[in-house]
Structure formats: C-alpha cells, structure tokens
Design a protein around this motif. Structure first.
Motif, PDB file in Angstrom:
ATOM      1  N   SER A 222       6.787  31.320  25.177  1.00 27.63           N
ATOM      2  CA  SER A 222       5.988  32.170  24.300  1.00 27.63           C
ATOM      3  C   SER A 222       4.561  31.655  24.187  1.00 27.63           C
ATOM      4  N   SER A 223       3.622  32.576  24.003  1.00 26.15           N
ATOM      5  CA  SER A 223       2.222  32.197  23.847  1.00 26.15           C
ATOM      6  C   SER A 223       1.903  31.740  22.431  1.00 26.15           C
ATOM      7  N   ILE A 224       2.892  31.852  21.528  1.00 24.27           N
ATOM      8  CA  ILE A 224       2.698  31.401  20.148  1.00 24.27           C
ATOM      9  C   ILE A 224       3.869  30.520  19.760  1.00 24.27           C
ATOM     10  N   PRO A 225       3.680  29.613  18.780  1.00 22.09           N
ATOM     11  CA  PRO A 225       4.803  28.789  18.323  1.00 22.09           C
ATOM     12  C   PRO A 225       5.891  29.682  17.731  1.00 22.09           C
ATOM     13  N   LEU A 226       7.120  29.505  18.177  1.00 20.93           N
ATOM     14  CA  LEU A 226       8.203  30.357  17.704  1.00 20.93           C
ATOM     15  C   LEU A 226       8.983  29.659  16.602  1.00 20.93           C
ATOM     16  N   THR A 227       8.336  29.505  15.453  1.00 21.19           N
ATOM     17  CA  THR A 227       8.991  28.932  14.285  1.00 21.19           C
ATOM     18  C   THR A 227       9.532  30.073  13.446  1.00 21.19           C
ATOM     19  N   PRO A 228      10.820  30.166  13.291  1.00 21.18           N
ATOM     20  CA  PRO A 228      11.384  31.271  12.539  1.00 21.18           C
ATOM     21  C   PRO A 228      10.804  31.377  11.134  1.00 21.18           C
ATOM     22  N   LEU A 229      10.525  32.593  10.700  1.00 21.15           N
ATOM     23  CA  LEU A 229      10.018  32.823   9.357  1.00 21.15           C
ATOM     24  C   LEU A 229      11.124  32.549   8.347  1.00 21.15           C
ATOM     25  N   VAL A 230      10.758  32.080   7.183  1.00 24.97           N
ATOM     26  CA  VAL A 230      11.733  31.828   6.127  1.00 24.97           C
ATOM     27  C   VAL A 230      11.416  32.752   4.966  1.00 24.97           C
ATOM     28  N   PHE A 231      12.343  33.629   4.649  1.00 21.64           N
ATOM     29  CA  PHE A 231      12.159  34.497   3.503  1.00 21.64           C
ATOM     30  C   PHE A 231      13.526  34.943   3.010  1.00 21.64           C
ATOM     31  N   THR A 232      13.567  35.432   1.804  1.00 23.45           N
ATOM     32  CA  THR A 232      14.818  35.899   1.229  1.00 23.45           C
ATOM     33  C   THR A 232      14.983  37.369   1.527  1.00 23.45           C
ATOM     34  N   ALA A 233      16.075  37.695   2.172  1.00 27.82           N
ATOM     35  CA  ALA A 233      16.309  39.101   2.509  1.00 27.82           C
ATOM     36  C   ALA A 233      16.504  39.894   1.230  1.00 27.82           C
ATOM     37  N   PRO A 234      15.808  41.023   1.054  1.00 31.76           N
ATOM     38  CA  PRO A 234      15.974  41.835  -0.144  1.00 31.76           C
ATOM     39  C   PRO A 234      17.349  42.485  -0.177  1.00 31.76           C
ATOM     40  N   GLU A 235      17.792  42.787  -1.381  1.00 33.22           N
ATOM     41  CA  GLU A 235      19.066  43.491  -1.509  1.00 33.22           C
ATOM     42  C   GLU A 235      18.940  44.863  -0.872  1.00 33.22           C
ATOM     43  N   ARG A 236      19.935  45.253  -0.128  1.00 33.32           N
ATOM     44  CA  ARG A 236      19.912  46.556   0.536  1.00 33.32           C
ATOM     45  C   ARG A 236      20.603  47.576  -0.367  1.00 33.32           C
ATOM     46  N   VAL A 237      19.926  48.673  -0.581  1.00 38.93           N
ATOM     47  CA  VAL A 237      20.481  49.714  -1.430  1.00 38.93           C
ATOM     48  C   VAL A 237      21.325  50.645  -0.578  1.00 38.93           C
ATOM     49  N   ALA A 238      22.560  50.792  -0.942  1.00 43.22           N
ATOM     50  CA  ALA A 238      23.462  51.646  -0.173  1.00 43.22           C
ATOM     51  C   ALA A 238      23.272  53.101  -0.574  1.00 43.22           C
ATOM     52  N   ILE A 239      23.031  53.946   0.401  1.00 44.93           N
ATOM     53  CA  ILE A 239      22.870  55.370   0.148  1.00 44.93           C
ATOM     54  C   ILE A 239      23.967  56.093   0.915  1.00 44.93           C
TER      55      ILE A 239
END
Length: 547
Positions: A222-239
C-alpha cells in the motif's frame, strides 16, 4: 532496450498462458487479501479458474489471428467466470476482444485502445461501480497505456511496461479510495490479481518465460500506512418489513402522472414500494395492510387496471401444498446454488427444479449454471445465487442461451428461502421474478463462522479461529464462544419485531448447541416461532433467518 511492434495470435495466447501460470503462483496470497476473514469464494482462486477457462478456449485457435484468439478467450472467460472478480475479469476480456476485433496482429497503439475498451466494458458491467477496486486498476492502467502509446512508436513492450507500472501504483492506492481496505489493512484483491496477470504478460514479452518458473510474484504494498482505524461501531437500528398484509399491484393510466412524486406520496402507505413508468402509465406495487386506501388514492389520479391483491399470510401457509399440486403447470424452472446435501433437500422441498452445488469456497462457474438451465424442461428459468459472490456469474447466463433467464439476486441462504416462499403459482414468469426479488428484503440473514486469520474490521479486533457473526453482511460480534456469539448477533437482529426464526446448523455445529440457542430465544420471546434445521452446511456453523 528490446522492442516489439507486432504481436500475432499465437504469441498473444502464449503471453497470457504464461501470465495465468504467474497468477497461479500467488493465488493463496491474493486470497489472503479478502477484507472479511471468512472462508468465502476467494478472489485469487476465482480469477485463476476464470483464466483457465479463458486459455482453454484460446488453445482451440492454434493458428488464428489475434482477433480470433482474443474472441475465443473472451468466450472462455465468460462461460468460466467464477465469483465477482471472475465476472469482472470476463468483462475486461470482452473489452479486449472488442478493441482487437478484425486485427491479424496488434501494435502498441492497438493494445492501448483494447485496454481502453476493457476498462469501459468492466464499468459497464456493474450497476454500482465502486472505486478502489479492480475497476480503478484497469482504468488507471489503460490511461497510462494511451499516454505511452502516443509517444512510443507503436512499441508493445513500452506500452505494456507503462500499463503494468500504472496498475502497480493503482493497486497501492486502493486503500485511499476504499476505507474498508484501509481499515482491514489490505489492498484490493481483484486489483492485485489483475496486476499480477499484466505483470506476467510483460515478463513473457521481455523473454523471462523460463526465469518465471523459478520466481514468484510479489504482492503490491500500500502507498499509505495500513493501520486499522479504531472506533466504536454504532448500534444498528433494525428496520423490519411488515411481515403480513396484502401484496397489491395495479396499473395506473392517466395524463400528467409523475412517478417520482407518486412514489413519495405512497411511501408511508406500506412496504416494498415500487413505482415505475411515465406520465401516462405507471406500475405500482406495494405491501400494505389496507389496499383499499391505496386504490382510493390512485383512482383520484386516473384509471386503474390489472389489479392484483394477494393475502401474503395465506400464501405463506399454503405454499407447500400449492407446490405439490401445481408445480408441473407453472412452466417455470428454478435453479438454486446451495452448499451441502441437507440444505439442498430443503430447497428441493420448496420447489427448486435443480440444485447446483456451491457457495463459500466453491463458486460454480457460468458454465455450471448454464448447463443446469439448458437441462431444465422449461424455457423460463429463475436462478437463485444465494451468495453475493455468485450473483454476477449468474448474470452471465442469459447471454449464452436462448432461454429466458431471470436472476433473483439472493445473497444468502435465508434470502433464497424467502424468495421461494414468495413464489406465486397463479402469477406469470416476470411477476414471479419481481415478487421473489421483493421478498429478499423481508428476511434478515445471520451467518456465523470461524475467522481464518487475525485482522480488525468495523472497529472489532479479530483473532484467528474466533467466532465471528454477521448480520446482513455486517460484522456484529466476535468471541471465543460460538454459541455466545450467535446469541449476541440474534439480540441485535430485532427479535422483538420478528415472527419466525429458522436456525440451520452446520457440519461443525451440534444439535445440542442449536437447541440451546433455540430454547434461549423461546424463553425470552415466547410468541416467536423458532425452527431448528440440520443444514449440515460447510464452513458456516450457523446460518439463521429472522423474518
């Protein structure tokens, strides 16, 4: 520097035979680039199998022109295409054949034009093309080829070198264009596969055929550092789509009708809304609890025709009996791609005419689906791929047969079952294809398996062999305990709004664990109907439908 100003059919065939052998050396590495750490149909494998079919057809044109050889390769790629990557690759070959049509040999400028056509055809083959994939790579490579051709005095090698260099840079750049690649820490697998093929062809042109036997392709960094992003996945609203009511269809005729505005007006009156047409004729389809209200509104705008109102509750309950009594009279064949004998029995019991073995890690080819269609007694055939990686492959069948083919784009086993349950033996072929397609949205699909490698996805860290659970393709849970992971995904699926849950347990799961999951659901949701089926499917411990 070595120059080549003309390539004939024989050299073209040998060039890509060498390229295919080069690709084969890196199949496992390309497979490992899969964003999702699940044993799905693998990109490298699918591209290789597609190329094997491509070369097999080319070998039948030993002394043909480059046009004839390329046309044969295009046909071979089409009938042998496997998975999304294979289908896109077949479209690239279709473009190459178009660009080289009528030519005995080709030069650097011809090659650039053929690559341009390849890019155009690849994009044209997809309704929603995504950048940062093999599409971007072929586009960037063809642009570099055109630029080099304008100043290379028709030298094929210099154009090919520019093509390969651009493909390398484009693959390296894919994580910049597609966030999911950056987060997973990989470049695009399809793009890598195409680069490897082009590199193999260039090495052959440079006289490295013998040397290639002792070397192995390198993966693009890759042409950029591939450091995985760290974030909290939002709650998914079931429809959830309304599971009961009336499937209401009609034709509206009048003057000054505006389908877009009409669609907005009807949007709150039901689910599965489809409004298509022009200013004089509009086709309306909607699932609603009050079809009279919809018809009352439409009659104020014009006259309604071909009205059809079907009770979906009765249709669901009577399906199996109708299937037994009326199946011979429908004149419609249904082909389904299904993994494992037990699940095949389930699909056969629901009216499937022919089952094509396949699914994760074993995507059938276009030829496999074509043969099933040709062997069916009916001239009207509906195909259920039941896997996202087989949808495009199924889409190629129509161009190879005089039969009428419709692909209901089921991407999971539960969607395939929902489509079959929606089949209406009173309706015609086109209506059934539409009804079955609409039914795909009435079910939620849960798939739970073991991770084949460590990675990070959707903010979740995954270790090799951990249980990972997906809801409609989105990663929802990771854990060391399989049953606990299944329960966690189920809780996120909106069980409080569901009516039926069907648990298909796989060959690596036990009936006792499946019953434990079932009992847990029944205790918490006593009004929910829960069914347990021994699917015995490979790779996925559990496939669960939530309706």
């Amino acid at each position: 520097m070595r120059k080549v100003n003309s390539i004939d059919g024989r050299n073209f065939r040998e060039m890509f035979t060498a390229a295919t052998n080069w690709l084969e050396k890196s199949v496992s590495d390309i497979d490992a680039l899969n964003v999702f750490p699940v044993p799905d149909g693998d990109t490298g494998t699918n591209m290789l199998l597609t190329m094997h079919s491509t070369i097999e057809e080319a070998d039948k044109k030993i002394n043909g022109s480059v046009s004839a050889v390329c046309q044969a390769m295009s046909h071979g790629a089409l009938i042998g295409a496997r998975g999304n990557s294979g289908v896109i690759l077949s479209q690239i070959w279709c473009g190459l054949a178009k660009g080289l049509s009528g030519k005995e040999t080709f030069n650097g400028s011809d090659l650039a034009e053929a690559l341009t056509q390849a890019s155009i055809m690849a994009y044209k083959g997809l309704s929603n093309p995504v950048e940062g994939t093999i599409l971007t790579v072929v586009k960037d490579a063809s642009a570099a080829a055109r630029e080099q051709a304008a100043k290379s005095d028709n030298d094929v090698i210099s154009v090919m070198e520019a093509t390969v260099n651009a493909a390398n840079e484009s693959v390296a750049n894919t994580p910049r264009l597609l966030p999911v690649l950056k987060e997973a820490g990989v470049v695009d697998a399809g793009g890598q596969g195409l680069y490897t093929l082009l590199e193999g062809a260039l090495r052959y042109l440079n006289g490295e055929a013998e040397l290639m036997q002792f070397r192995k392709p390198q993966m693009v960094a890759s042409s950029i550092p591939l450091t995985p992003l760290v974030f909290t996945a939002p709650e998914r609203v079931a429809i959830d789509e309304i599971p009961f009511g009336y499937c209401t269809e009609m034709m509206l005729k009048g003057q000054g009708l505006e389908p877009d505005k009409l669609r907005k007006k009807l949007n709150g009156k039901g689910e599965s809304l489809i409004v298509v047409g022009d200013d004089t004729t509009v086709r309306v389809h909607i699932h609603t609890l009050d079809p009279g209200n919809v018809m009352h509104y439409l009659t104020a705008l014009g006259t309604i025709h071909s009205v059809s109102v079907r009770n979906m509750d009765e249709q669901h309950q009577d399906f199996l009996e109708l299937q037994k009594q009326r199946a011979p009279a429908t004149g419609i064949a249904i082909i389904a791609v299904v993994p494992g004998d037990r699940l095949s029995e389930v699909f056969s019991s629901l009216g499937v005419t022919s089952v094509v073995p396949g699914g994760q890690t074993m995507n059938p080819s276009t030829k496999d689906l074509l043969q099933a269609a040709e062997q069916s007694a009916s001239d009207k055939v509906i195909i259920l791929p039941n896997n996202k990686n087989i949808v495009l492959t199924a889409g190629q069948v129509q161009s190879l047969t005089e039969k009428t083919i419709r692909v209901v784009q089921s991407k999971t086993i539960p969607q395939g079952v929902a489509a079959l349950l929606a089949f209406d033996y009173e309706a015609d072929f086109e209506t059934n294809a539409s009804i079955m397609t609409e039914a795909l949205s009435t079910v939620k699909s849960i798939e739970v398996t073991r991770a084949v490698r460590s990675t990070k996805l959707d903010g979740l860290s995954i270790k090799k062999k951990q249980a990972i659970g997906f809801l409609d393709g989105a990663l929802m849970s990771v854990g060391d305990n399989m049953v606990a992971t299944v329960k966690e995904v189920l809780e996120k699926s909106g069980l409080d709004k569901a009516d039926v849950v069907t648990i298909y347990y796989g060959e690596d799961a036990t009936e006792a664990d499946a019953e434990e999951i079932s009992n847990g659901i029944s205790e918490k949701y006593p009004n929910l109907q829960v069914e347990v089926v021994n699917g015995n499917q490979p790779h996925y411990d559990y496939i669960i439908s939530v309706e």
